[in-house]
Design an enzyme around this catalytic site. Structure first.
Site, PDB file in Angstrom:
ATOM      1  N   THR A  93      39.740  -5.498  33.196  1.00 59.73           N
ATOM      2  CA  THR A  93      40.502  -5.937  32.032  1.00 59.73           C
ATOM      3  C   THR A  93      40.601  -4.762  31.054  1.00 59.73           C
ATOM      4  O   THR A  93      39.908  -4.714  30.053  1.00 59.73           O
ATOM      5  CB  THR A  93      39.809  -7.122  31.320  1.00 59.73           C
ATOM      6  OG1 THR A  93      38.428  -6.774  31.088  1.00 59.73           O
ATOM      7  CG2 THR A  93      39.838  -8.372  32.145  1.00 59.73           C
ATOM      8  N   THR A 129      35.054  -8.963  32.173  1.00 59.30           N
ATOM      9  CA  THR A 129      34.841  -9.109  30.730  1.00 59.30           C
ATOM     10  C   THR A 129      36.144  -9.588  30.109  1.00 59.30           C
ATOM     11  O   THR A 129      37.154  -8.887  30.172  1.00 59.30           O
ATOM     12  CB  THR A 129      34.416  -7.756  30.131  1.00 59.30           C
ATOM     13  OG1 THR A 129      33.220  -7.352  30.797  1.00 59.30           O
ATOM     14  CG2 THR A 129      34.162  -7.861  28.637  1.00 59.30           C
ATOM     15  N   PHE A 160      26.364  -7.129  33.559  1.00 59.03           N
ATOM     16  CA  PHE A 160      25.867  -6.161  32.570  1.00 59.03           C
ATOM     17  C   PHE A 160      25.534  -4.816  33.188  1.00 59.03           C
ATOM     18  O   PHE A 160      24.788  -4.033  32.618  1.00 59.03           O
ATOM     19  CB  PHE A 160      24.626  -6.721  31.864  1.00 59.03           C
ATOM     20  CG  PHE A 160      24.852  -8.083  31.270  1.00 59.03           C
ATOM     21  CD1 PHE A 160      25.555  -8.204  30.089  1.00 59.03           C
ATOM     22  CD2 PHE A 160      24.394  -9.230  31.899  1.00 59.03           C
ATOM     23  CE1 PHE A 160      25.789  -9.462  29.530  1.00 59.03           C
ATOM     24  CE2 PHE A 160      24.618 -10.486  31.351  1.00 59.03           C
ATOM     25  CZ  PHE A 160      25.323 -10.607  30.164  1.00 59.03           C
ATOM     26  N   ARG A 162      25.210  -1.059  34.395  1.00 59.96           N
ATOM     27  CA  ARG A 162      25.525   0.243  33.801  1.00 59.96           C
ATOM     28  C   ARG A 162      25.938   1.189  34.910  1.00 59.96           C
ATOM     29  O   ARG A 162      25.331   1.181  35.987  1.00 59.96           O
ATOM     30  CB  ARG A 162      24.275   0.851  33.140  1.00 59.96           C
ATOM     31  CG  ARG A 162      23.719   0.084  31.990  1.00 59.96           C
ATOM     32  CD  ARG A 162      22.285   0.512  31.719  1.00 59.96           C
ATOM     33  NE  ARG A 162      21.405   0.214  32.845  1.00 59.96           N
ATOM     34  CZ  ARG A 162      20.178   0.694  32.994  1.00 59.96           C
ATOM     35  NH1 ARG A 162      19.670   1.521  32.113  1.00 59.96           N
ATOM     36  NH2 ARG A 162      19.436   0.365  34.042  1.00 59.96           N
ATOM     37  N   PHE A 260      18.832   3.744  23.417  1.00 60.11           N
ATOM     38  CA  PHE A 260      20.159   3.788  22.794  1.00 60.11           C
ATOM     39  C   PHE A 260      20.118   4.307  21.365  1.00 60.11           C
ATOM     40  O   PHE A 260      20.870   3.881  20.498  1.00 60.11           O
ATOM     41  CB  PHE A 260      20.859   2.413  22.874  1.00 60.11           C
ATOM     42  CG  PHE A 260      21.715   2.324  24.109  1.00 60.11           C
ATOM     43  CD1 PHE A 260      21.130   2.378  25.358  1.00 60.11           C
ATOM     44  CD2 PHE A 260      23.087   2.252  24.031  1.00 60.11           C
ATOM     45  CE1 PHE A 260      21.903   2.358  26.508  1.00 60.11           C
ATOM     46  CE2 PHE A 260      23.874   2.227  25.176  1.00 60.11           C
ATOM     47  CZ  PHE A 260      23.279   2.272  26.404  1.00 60.11           C
ATOM     48  N   GLY A 264      24.578  12.075  19.129  1.00 61.14           N
ATOM     49  CA  GLY A 264      25.344  13.101  19.836  1.00 61.14           C
ATOM     50  C   GLY A 264      26.823  12.890  19.605  1.00 61.14           C
ATOM     51  O   GLY A 264      27.228  12.482  18.515  1.00 61.14           O
ATOM     52  N   CYS A 271      33.930   0.723  29.198  1.00 55.79           N
ATOM     53  CA  CYS A 271      33.500  -0.573  28.654  1.00 55.79           C
ATOM     54  C   CYS A 271      33.338  -0.594  27.136  1.00 55.79           C
ATOM     55  O   CYS A 271      34.083  -1.280  26.444  1.00 55.79           O
ATOM     56  CB  CYS A 271      32.186  -0.996  29.292  1.00 55.79           C
ATOM     57  SG  CYS A 271      32.390  -1.367  31.039  1.00 55.79           S
TER      58      CYS A 271
HETATM   59  C1  UDX Z   1      27.836  -0.316  29.304  1.00 50.55           C
HETATM   60  C2  UDX Z   1      26.676  -1.304  29.090  1.00 50.55           C
HETATM   61  O1  UDX Z   1      25.455  -0.584  28.901  1.00 50.55           O
HETATM   62  C3  UDX Z   1      26.564  -2.240  30.284  1.00 50.55           C
HETATM   63  O2  UDX Z   1      25.539  -3.178  30.072  1.00 50.55           O
HETATM   64  C4  UDX Z   1      27.901  -2.930  30.464  1.00 50.55           C
HETATM   65  O3  UDX Z   1      27.867  -3.772  31.599  1.00 50.55           O
HETATM   66  C5  UDX Z   1      29.017  -1.913  30.633  1.00 50.55           C
HETATM   67  O4  UDX Z   1      29.034  -1.030  29.519  1.00 50.55           O
HETATM   68  P1  UDX Z   1      28.149   1.922  30.717  1.00 50.55           P
HETATM   69  O5  UDX Z   1      29.579   1.925  30.249  1.00 50.55           O
HETATM   70  O6  UDX Z   1      27.847   2.224  32.133  1.00 50.55           O
HETATM   71  O7  UDX Z   1      27.493   0.497  30.414  1.00 50.55           O
HETATM   72  O8  UDX Z   1      27.417   3.002  29.822  1.00 50.55           O
HETATM   73  P2  UDX Z   1      26.150   3.058  28.851  1.00 50.55           P
HETATM   74  O9  UDX Z   1      24.969   3.487  29.586  1.00 50.55           O
HETATM   75  O10 UDX Z   1      26.058   1.832  28.032  1.00 50.55           O
HETATM   76  O11 UDX Z   1      26.594   4.280  27.927  1.00 50.55           O
HETATM   77  C6  UDX Z   1      27.798   4.198  27.158  1.00 50.55           C
HETATM   78  C7  UDX Z   1      28.038   5.447  26.386  1.00 50.55           C
HETATM   79  O12 UDX Z   1      27.102   5.554  25.322  1.00 50.55           O
HETATM   80  C8  UDX Z   1      27.927   6.758  27.159  1.00 50.55           C
HETATM   81  O13 UDX Z   1      29.026   7.574  26.816  1.00 50.55           O
HETATM   82  C9  UDX Z   1      26.622   7.346  26.689  1.00 50.55           C
HETATM   83  O14 UDX Z   1      26.614   8.738  26.750  1.00 50.55           O
HETATM   84  C10 UDX Z   1      26.563   6.853  25.261  1.00 50.55           C
HETATM   85  N1  UDX Z   1      25.200   6.776  24.700  1.00 50.55           N
HETATM   86  C11 UDX Z   1      24.282   5.951  25.270  1.00 50.55           C
HETATM   87  C12 UDX Z   1      24.868   7.526  23.577  1.00 50.55           C
HETATM   88  O15 UDX Z   1      25.706   8.275  23.051  1.00 50.55           O
HETATM   89  N2  UDX Z   1      23.605   7.424  23.065  1.00 50.55           N
HETATM   90  C13 UDX Z   1      22.666   6.610  23.601  1.00 50.55           C
HETATM   91  O16 UDX Z   1      21.545   6.568  23.072  1.00 50.55           O
HETATM   92  C14 UDX Z   1      23.013   5.856  24.739  1.00 50.55           C
END
Ligand code: UDX
Length: 447
Positions: A93, A129, A160, A162, A260, A264, A271
């Protein structure tokens, strides 16, 4: 008899879910409308880079030597309808062009293709989603179009996973959420997820709207947490504080938690960005837009990070124009252990500098092909060392392990200027400074 499972849409989510269901012991049939994807998956190959996924697929795809043969793929809706007791809808989506809302076309066409073929009682399970309210609408449509009527039941079961951890997240989810309207549906899903539930995964039963909201709420929370720490990084920079230390210190508070909180260049991917926007759009439709105006700020803080990195790079090359300056970019994907460049902050920064006249050379361990497709006019190097050769500044924009292990001395020997900007707060400043580099990270003291 054991339930037979189908998975509709074999993108990231669907391919992983299909292989995981086979791993859990079910007979599985996956469907996609793109024949090339089906050919690839049937040959045991995955169209993206995801650690462990290809191995899991090959353990089960029929026709592969030594496999259980429990997993097959098709493009035929008739075959899917005929085979399945439980149909998982895993279509994507994406964000609509020019709008915040998400595009429901693929989900809707999956329901419209499947429903008219359902002639015996089945459970259709939505995993995509979607905006809250979709499940109720789709359930009505399903019952209306299916020859079996209301015995084609719907459940909503958000995912959920990742990227980079998709296999583990699918086999050992930290929670399973099911939005159902009957005990029968709950019972079927308990059977599907018996193994992870037996291993301790919490099983949360809700109504449709709550199940749909859990997903967008979780992603909004994660996005907010990242933007919170990035906002703190902005304040730290203004006040000479150190955001990495700050994050470490507040993370010790169990109520806050240390995950999290890495400041940066912010979040990207397929997502988080689109989910918070779709959530705002949907809240607006529901008359609850005020409740989510803070997400607009979360989004702006996040997008500001990219611009800020470009400005730090500009300062590093003398403060004026990027014309004639060589910029090495380490990382193109939106996160490590993925080849996904969708809304990647790294590629966005590289692109901005390139469009301002900089000579940008990118290296990424897995994302080169996708990056080239999205941004063919950037320069691409075969290795980090090659990217850095002659560079006036090096930008570390995706925290691959390979980059943390780089030899600062060796890179220093080929770089034009020893200046590195860490856009992910993941490199060791001491090691780089000892090797003679000017090291700068976001939200951290300069020396
Ligand atoms: C996310 C959700 O975590 C997951 O549960 C959902 O199903 C889909 O969306 P994903 O897109 O794989 O998963 O990435 P994620 O690990 O959440 O990271 C997202 C972004 O945040 C990345 O660009 C990452 O670099 C950034 N990030 C993450 C930060 O900048 N700082 C952090 O501390 C953590």
């Amino acid at each position: 008899m054991a339930l037979r499972i189908t998975v509709i849409g074999t993108g990231y989510l669907g391919a992983t879910h299909a292989a995981a269901m086979a791993e859990l012991g079910f007979e599985v049939l996956g469907l996609d409308v793109v024949p090339e994807k089906i050919e690839m998956l049937s040959a045991g190959r995955v169209p993206m880079y995801e650690p462990g996924l290809e191995e899991m697929l090959q353990r089960h795809v029929a026709g592969i030597e030594g496999s259980t043969g429990r997993l097959r793929f098709t493009t035929s809706w008739e075959e899917v309808a005929d085979f399945g007791d439980v149909h998982f809808v895993c279509t994507n989506t994406p964000q609509k062009h020019g709008e915040y809302a998400c595009d429901m076309t693929y989900v809707e066409s999956a329901f419209d293709s499947l429903a008219p073929l359902l002639t015996r009682p089945v459970l259709v399970v939505g995993k995509s989603t979607v905006p809250v309210g979709s499940a109720a609408r789709l359930a009505a449509r399903l019952a209306e179009l299916a020859p079996v009527g209301a015995d084609a039941e719907l459940a909503w079961n958000p995912e959920f996973l990742r990227e980079g951890f998709a296999v583990d997240d699918t086999l050992h989810p930290d929670r399973i959420v099911v939005g159902v309207t009957s005990e029968r549906a709950e019972k079927v899903l308990r059977e599907v997820y018996a193994v992870p539930v037996g291993e301790g995964s919490p099983f949360v039963v809700t109504d449709y709207p709550t199940a749909e909201l859990v997903k967008t709420a979780a992603n909004s929370f994660l996005a907010t947490k990242i933007s919170f720490i990035n906002a703190m990084a902005e304040v730290c920079e203004a006040a000479d504080g150190d955001v990495a230390k700050l994050a470490e210190a507040i993370g010790h508070d169990e109520r806050i938690g240390s995950k999290f909180l890495r400041a940066g260049i912010g979040f990207g991917g397929g997502c988080l960005p689109k989910d918070i926007r779709a959530f705002m759009a949907r809240a607006g439709e529901l008359g609850a837009d005020q409740a989510l105006t803070f997400l607009r700020e979360v989004d702006s803080i996040n997008m500001r990070r990219r611009g800020h990195m470009v400005e730090l790079a500009r300062e590093a090359v003398g403060g004026g124009s990027f014309l004639g300056k060589r910029v090495a970019v380490l990382g193109a994907t939106f996160k490590p252990d993925s080849d996904d460049v969708r809304d990647s902050p790294a590629l966005n920064v590289a692109g901005q500098i390139h469009l301002q006249g900089g000579q940008v050379t990118v290296f990424d361990p897995k994302g080169m092909e996708n990056a080239r497709r999205v941004f063919p006019t950037l320069g691409y190097a075969e290795s980090a060392l090659d990217a850095v050769r002659g560079a006036d500044v090096v930008l570390h924009l995706t925290e691959w392990r390979e980059f943390r292990e780089l030899d600062a001395e060796a890179l220093g020997a080929v770089a034009g200027h020893r200046i590195i900007l860490d856009g992910r707060n993941a490199l060791d400043p001491v090691a780089w400074r000892e090797a003679g580099w000017t090291f700068r990270a976001m939200g951290r003291p300069t020396a």
